[in-house]
Motif scaffolding. Structure first.
Motif, PDB file in Angstrom:
ATOM      1  N   THR A  78      11.815  -4.540   6.773  1.00  0.00           N
ATOM      2  CA  THR A  78      12.577  -5.733   7.122  1.00  0.00           C
ATOM      3  C   THR A  78      13.791  -5.811   6.186  1.00  0.00           C
ATOM      4  N   THR A  79      14.662  -6.771   6.416  1.00  0.00           N
ATOM      5  CA  THR A  79      15.786  -6.995   5.505  1.00  0.00           C
ATOM      6  C   THR A  79      15.264  -7.278   4.100  1.00  0.00           C
ATOM      7  N   LYS A  80      14.242  -8.117   4.022  1.00  0.00           N
ATOM      8  CA  LYS A  80      13.622  -8.408   2.718  1.00  0.00           C
ATOM      9  C   LYS A  80      13.044  -7.132   2.113  1.00  0.00           C
ATOM     10  N   GLY A  81      12.427  -6.300   2.938  1.00  0.00           N
ATOM     11  CA  GLY A  81      11.848  -5.051   2.463  1.00  0.00           C
ATOM     12  C   GLY A  81      12.889  -4.114   1.863  1.00  0.00           C
ATOM     13  N   HIS A  82      14.059  -4.038   2.489  1.00  0.00           N
ATOM     14  CA  HIS A  82      15.140  -3.205   1.933  1.00  0.00           C
ATOM     15  C   HIS A  82      15.574  -3.730   0.568  1.00  0.00           C
ATOM     16  N   LYS A  83      15.641  -5.051   0.421  1.00  0.00           N
ATOM     17  CA  LYS A  83      16.006  -5.644  -0.879  1.00  0.00           C
ATOM     18  C   LYS A  83      14.938  -5.343  -1.925  1.00  0.00           C
ATOM     19  N   GLN A  84      13.653  -5.461  -1.525  1.00  0.00           N
ATOM     20  CA  GLN A  84      12.558  -5.160  -2.453  1.00  0.00           C
ATOM     21  C   GLN A  84      12.643  -3.702  -2.921  1.00  0.00           C
ATOM     22  N   ALA A  85      12.819  -2.801  -1.967  1.00  0.00           N
ATOM     23  CA  ALA A  85      12.885  -1.376  -2.299  1.00  0.00           C
ATOM     24  C   ALA A  85      14.063  -1.090  -3.232  1.00  0.00           C
ATOM     25  N   SER A  86      15.190  -1.732  -2.977  1.00  0.00           N
ATOM     26  CA  SER A  86      16.376  -1.529  -3.828  1.00  0.00           C
ATOM     27  C   SER A  86      16.122  -1.992  -5.253  1.00  0.00           C
ATOM     28  N   ARG A  87      15.459  -3.136  -5.411  1.00  0.00           N
ATOM     29  CA  ARG A  87      15.168  -3.641  -6.764  1.00  0.00           C
ATOM     30  C   ARG A  87      14.231  -2.691  -7.513  1.00  0.00           C
ATOM     31  N   SER A  88      13.172  -2.272  -6.844  1.00  0.00           N
ATOM     32  CA  SER A  88      12.215  -1.369  -7.489  1.00  0.00           C
ATOM     33  C   SER A  88      12.869  -0.027  -7.809  1.00  0.00           C
ATOM     34  N   ALA A  89      13.677   0.473  -6.888  1.00  0.00           N
ATOM     35  CA  ALA A  89      14.362   1.744  -7.113  1.00  0.00           C
ATOM     36  C   ALA A  89      15.332   1.656  -8.290  1.00  0.00           C
ATOM     37  N   ALA A  90      16.050   0.549  -8.401  1.00  0.00           N
ATOM     38  CA  ALA A  90      16.981   0.368  -9.520  1.00  0.00           C
ATOM     39  C   ALA A  90      16.237   0.430 -10.850  1.00  0.00           C
ATOM     40  N   PHE A  91      15.070  -0.193 -10.903  1.00  0.00           N
ATOM     41  CA  PHE A  91      14.252  -0.140 -12.119  1.00  0.00           C
ATOM     42  C   PHE A  91      13.834   1.301 -12.411  1.00  0.00           C
ATOM     43  N   LEU A  92      13.338   1.985 -11.386  1.00  0.00           N
ATOM     44  CA  LEU A  92      12.894   3.366 -11.586  1.00  0.00           C
ATOM     45  C   LEU A  92      14.037   4.263 -12.044  1.00  0.00           C
ATOM     46  N   LYS A  93      15.212   4.098 -11.455  1.00  0.00           N
ATOM     47  CA  LYS A  93      16.362   4.924 -11.844  1.00  0.00           C
ATOM     48  C   LYS A  93      16.651   4.806 -13.333  1.00  0.00           C
ATOM     49  N   GLN A  94      16.428   3.638 -13.896  1.00  0.00           N
ATOM     50  CA  GLN A  94      16.680   3.416 -15.327  1.00  0.00           C
ATOM     51  C   GLN A  94      15.587   4.001 -16.204  1.00  0.00           C
ATOM     52  N   HIS A  95      14.367   4.152 -15.661  1.00  0.00           N
ATOM     53  CA  HIS A  95      13.234   4.508 -16.512  1.00  0.00           C
ATOM     54  C   HIS A  95      12.578   5.855 -16.219  1.00  0.00           C
ATOM     55  N   LEU A  96      12.856   6.439 -15.073  1.00  0.00           N
ATOM     56  CA  LEU A  96      12.260   7.734 -14.759  1.00  0.00           C
ATOM     57  C   LEU A  96      12.906   8.837 -15.598  1.00  0.00           C
ATOM     58  N   PRO A  97      12.105   9.787 -16.038  1.00  0.00           N
ATOM     59  CA  PRO A  97      12.712  10.949 -16.701  1.00  0.00           C
ATOM     60  C   PRO A  97      13.461  11.788 -15.660  1.00  0.00           C
ATOM     61  N   ASP A  98      14.377  12.617 -16.118  1.00  0.00           N
ATOM     62  CA  ASP A  98      15.142  13.461 -15.196  1.00  0.00           C
ATOM     63  C   ASP A  98      14.226  14.347 -14.356  1.00  0.00           C
ATOM     64  N   GLU A  99      13.209  14.874 -14.978  1.00  0.00           N
ATOM     65  CA  GLU A  99      12.248  15.734 -14.281  1.00  0.00           C
ATOM     66  C   GLU A  99      11.101  14.877 -13.758  1.00  0.00           C
ATOM     67  N   HIS A 100      11.055  14.695 -12.457  1.00  0.00           N
ATOM     68  CA  HIS A 100       9.972  13.949 -11.819  1.00  0.00           C
ATOM     69  C   HIS A 100       9.836  14.419 -10.378  1.00  0.00           C
ATOM     70  N   ARG A 101       8.678  14.150  -9.798  1.00  0.00           N
ATOM     71  CA  ARG A 101       8.434  14.459  -8.391  1.00  0.00           C
ATOM     72  C   ARG A 101       8.159  13.157  -7.664  1.00  0.00           C
TER      73      ARG A 101
END
Length: 148
Positions: free
Chosen positions: A23-46
């Protein structure tokens, strides 16, 4: 090894189940979680993703290559999730984008809970770590998109 369980974001109620989209809300949720992960994931991940459309759309928000893993589709077993991640044998960081109740069953198993599964909110992240030489997983982080 780090294992991150990422439940798919909010999706429309429709059939067939594997074709449900965010849903529209779902896209916003995914974007927020992804933004967090982008800041904290190591370069090497699967990143391993259920073949369901809503899981693929959730993972796409991360803008990182991912692998479709049919063994983690809706209805998968907790053992199938852990085998796909190669937990605890493989090093590095693995993100699993999947579904309830299976992700909640994985969380309960890793924490040694007497409950059959734990409730994981839509697009929430549960980050487990396994320290070298240890056989017990540690819950490092739980965060829902509305807290980001």
């Amino acid at each position: 090894m780090d294992l991150i369980l990422w439940r798919h974001a909010e999706a429309v109620d429709s059939t067939p189940d594997h074709e449900r989209v965010l849903t529209t809300k779902g896209h916003k949720q995914a974007s927020r979680s992804a933004a967090f992960l982008k800041q904290h994931l190591p370069d090497e991940h699967r990143v391993l993703v259920s073949p369901a459309a809503r899981a693929q759309q959730t993972a796409a928000a991360l803008a990182s290559p991912f692998t479709l893993a049919p063994t983690i589709a809706p209805g998968a077993s907790p053992d199938a999730i852990l085998q796909a991640a190669r937990w605890p044998d493989e090093g590095g960081t693995v993100v699993i984008v999947g579904h309830q109740p299976t992700l909640g069953e994985v969380a309960a198993k890793l924490l040694g809970s007497n409950q059959s599964y734990l409730s994981i909110k839509k697009s929430a992240l549960w980050w487990f770590t396994l320290r070298e030489g240890s056989s017990a997983a540690t819950l490092k982080l739980v965060i829902a998109p509305d807290c980001l």
